[in-house]
Design an enzyme around this catalytic site. Structure first.
Site, short mmCIF file in Angstrom:
data_model
loop_
_atom_site.label_atom_id
_atom_site.label_comp_id
_atom_site.label_asym_id
_atom_site.label_seq_id
_atom_site.Cartn_x
_atom_site.Cartn_y
_atom_site.Cartn_z
N GLU A 274 0.83 -1.22 0.00
CA GLU A 274 0.00 0.00 0.00
C GLU A 274 0.86 1.26 0.00
OE1 GLU A 274 -2.88 -0.38 3.19
OE2 GLU A 274 -4.18 -1.48 1.84
N GLU B 15 -5.25 -8.34 -1.14
CA GLU B 15 -6.07 -8.26 0.07
C GLU B 15 -7.54 -8.01 -0.30
OE1 GLU B 15 -4.72 -5.32 2.88
OE2 GLU B 15 -2.62 -5.81 2.52
C1 BGP Z 1 -4.65 -2.76 4.76
C2 BGP Z 1 -3.33 -3.35 5.23
C3 BGP Z 1 -3.40 -4.67 5.89
C4 BGP Z 1 -4.73 -4.97 6.58
C5 BGP Z 1 -5.94 -4.38 5.91
C6 BGP Z 1 -7.20 -4.46 6.74
O1 BGP Z 1 -4.54 -1.39 4.81
O2 BGP Z 1 -2.44 -3.51 4.10
O3 BGP Z 1 -2.29 -4.72 6.75
O4 BGP Z 1 -4.67 -4.71 7.92
O5 BGP Z 1 -5.74 -3.04 5.55
O6 BGP Z 1 -7.29 -3.32 7.55
P1 BGP Z 1 -7.56 -3.44 9.11
O7 BGP Z 1 -6.61 -4.46 9.61
O8 BGP Z 1 -7.33 -2.08 9.62
O9 BGP Z 1 -9.00 -3.89 9.23
#
Ligand code: BGP
Length: 485
Positions: free
Chosen positions: A190, A384
């Site tokens: 990201e 993701e």
């Molecule tokens: C993205 C990240 C991940 C993951 C995902 C879900 O921004 O790359 O690391 O965490 O978000 O977000 P969260 O864990 O805040 O629900």
């Protein structure tokens, strides 16, 4: 329905700082993520703020070895001691690949050392061997919000050009060590999120920073150069390797057909596509000049940088997709619209929201896939996607997470539509395949997994792993190569 390619890489994703734990084992140093706590006293709508608002005080407290605070990302779900059991569960679901990151501070605890930490290298040797024993392809992020804290406090983070060399020293050490085990690499997770949280992305503490926009984009420039040089090194050391960039992709849609809303939407979407433009095309896009003028940014670009970017673009584009958001040029005029606190946009009245306010838009994924493929004509990988939710344990001990199955099923259906549209999509790793610590809130209770972990937001629990209903559902999705949803 269209079939998925026969060698489609189905799997799941985590990140070292959210899954491993073992923060004080094997010589690991503190990363930027080891500073975060979860402050349950904050009102829910501000839980995500914690990710963005880092202070010098918080960093100093976290460096105190006698601090009594609980830092969730130092503990993860204790994968460090459970990885063989967890990987066996991934194999039971039939994973073709598993995405995670190598914790930079396991290999170079401070980041500026010359020789790598053998205990750190050994841990990932064992982890990759376990994956390969089960026929699971590792997909490895080099930096997933895990840069060494020392590079922040002693060097000022990525705005300091020296960090390019430290990153390359780390990248080359792991390319050499794992050249016979890892073929797929992502340079930065990201990379576009520096916009919202410069501390965890480029190691710049927002508080009292004299020129935050300049620091963000100077840091990003050095990451672009580092990514290109790492791509070059990876191809030299691992000839059949594939290197990808990775952006957080939220589809943005105009709140109305008002031309101002449409223009604002194009500009807003570009603020993310800027990062994949540079890494996938190999040069700064034409709109950069105006964008930087308006931000007051004047990049320091060294002779040779532009040639490096042009010569070593990435092989594929990967991205995270959770939600979409509506964009209005005149939010103050909208009487009934609700602000979307998470994305800073406007809530789309046609879409439902998760318990954390993320708007669920499966059809947006098809649009995003087509947009990205049209723009780059490079293979795509969904790194993701998933639903963070509160999971209730039933009286019989089961977890009936039909809401998660519905979310994933709808998104996979749209992936099929995109493939039918002609998009070259070669893999999908749903986020948080096992319950882990949330990135934005540092909570354990925001669960994504097919596998439940008995652990609460304060780290209490047995860490026992158990299968949710979605475990067998995803196992069948993979066994049928996406036919049985
Ligand atoms: C993205 C990240 C991940 C993951 C995902 C879900 O921004 O790359 O690391 O965490 O978000 O977000 P969260 O864990 O805040 O629900």
């Amino acid at each position: 329905m269209t079939k998925f390619p026969k060698d489609f890489l189905w799997g799941g994703a985590t990140a070292a700082h959210q899954v491993e734990g073992g923060f004080d084992e094997g010589g690991k140093g503190l990363s930027v993520s080891d500073v975060y706590t979860f402050d349950s006293t904050l009102p829910k709508e501000h839980w995500t703020d914690q990710w963005h608002l880092m202070t010098h005080q918080q960093v100093a407290e976290a460096q105190d070895p006698h601090s009594k605070k609980y830092y969730p990302k130092r503990h993860g779900n204790d994968f460090y001691h459970h990885f063989k059991e967890d990987i066996a569960l991934f194999a039971e679901m039939g994973f073709k690949c598993y995405r995670t990151s190598i914790a930079w501070t396991r290999i170079f605890p401070h980041g500026d050392e010359t020789a790598p930490n053998e205990a750190g290298l050994k841990f990932y040797d064992e982890m990759f061997d376990e994956l390969l024993k089960h026929g699971i392809e590792p997909v490895v992020s080099l930096s997933h919000y895990e840069m060494p804290l020392y590079l922040v406090t002693e060097y000022g983070g990525w705005p300091n050009r020296k960090v390019i060399d430290f990153y390359l020293n780390f990248a080359i050490a792991v390319f050499e060590r794992y050249k016979n085990k890892v073929k797929y690499w992502l340079t930065f997770n990201e990379i576009n999120c520096v916009k919202h949280h410069p501390y965890v992305s480029v190691g710049v503490i927002e508080e009292n920073h004299p020129n935050l926009e300049q620091a963000k984009y100077q840091g990003a420039h050095h990451q672009f150069v580092a990514s290109a040089l790492a791509t070059k090194a990876c191809h030299e050391i691992i000839p059949d390797s594939k290197v990808g960039c990775m952006i957080s992709y939220q589809l943005l849609v105009p709140y109305s057909c008002d031309p101002d809303d449409v223009q604002k939407t194009v500009e807003s979407q570009r603020t993310s596509l800027f990062f994949s433009d540079v890494q996938a095309r190999g040069y700064y896009p034409a709109y950069t000049k105006r964008m930087f003028e308006e931000k007051g940014v004047e990049l320091a670009v060294e002779v040779g940088d532009e040639e490096i970017l042009r010569q070593y673009p990435v092989d594929f584009i990967s991205f995270s997709y959770y939600m979409s958001s509506a964009v209005s040029a005149h939010p103050e005029k909208l009487e009934h619209a609700e602000g979307n606190l998470i994305t800073g946009g406007i809530k789309n009245p046609y879409l439902p929201s998760s318990e954390w306010g993320w708007q669920v838009d499966p059809k947006g994924l098809r649009i995003a896939l087509n947009q990205l493929y049209d723009r780059y004509q490079k293979p795509l990988f969904i790194a993701e996607n998933g639903l963070g939710a509160i999971d209730e344990i039933q009286a019989d001990g089961s977890i009936q997470d039909d809401y998660r199955i519905d979310y994933l099923r709808q998104h996979i259906e749209q992936m099929q539509e995109a493939i039918h549209d002609g998009v070259d999509l070669f893999g999908y790793t749903s986020w948080g395949c096992i319950d882990i610590v949330s990135a934005s809130t540092s909570q354990m209770s925001k669960r994504y997994g097919y596998i439940y972990v008995d652990q609460d937001d304060e780290g209490n629990g047995t860490k026992k792993r158990s299968k949710k209903k979605s475990f067998d559902w995803y196992k069948e999705v993979i066994a049928s190569n996406g036919e049985n949803l």
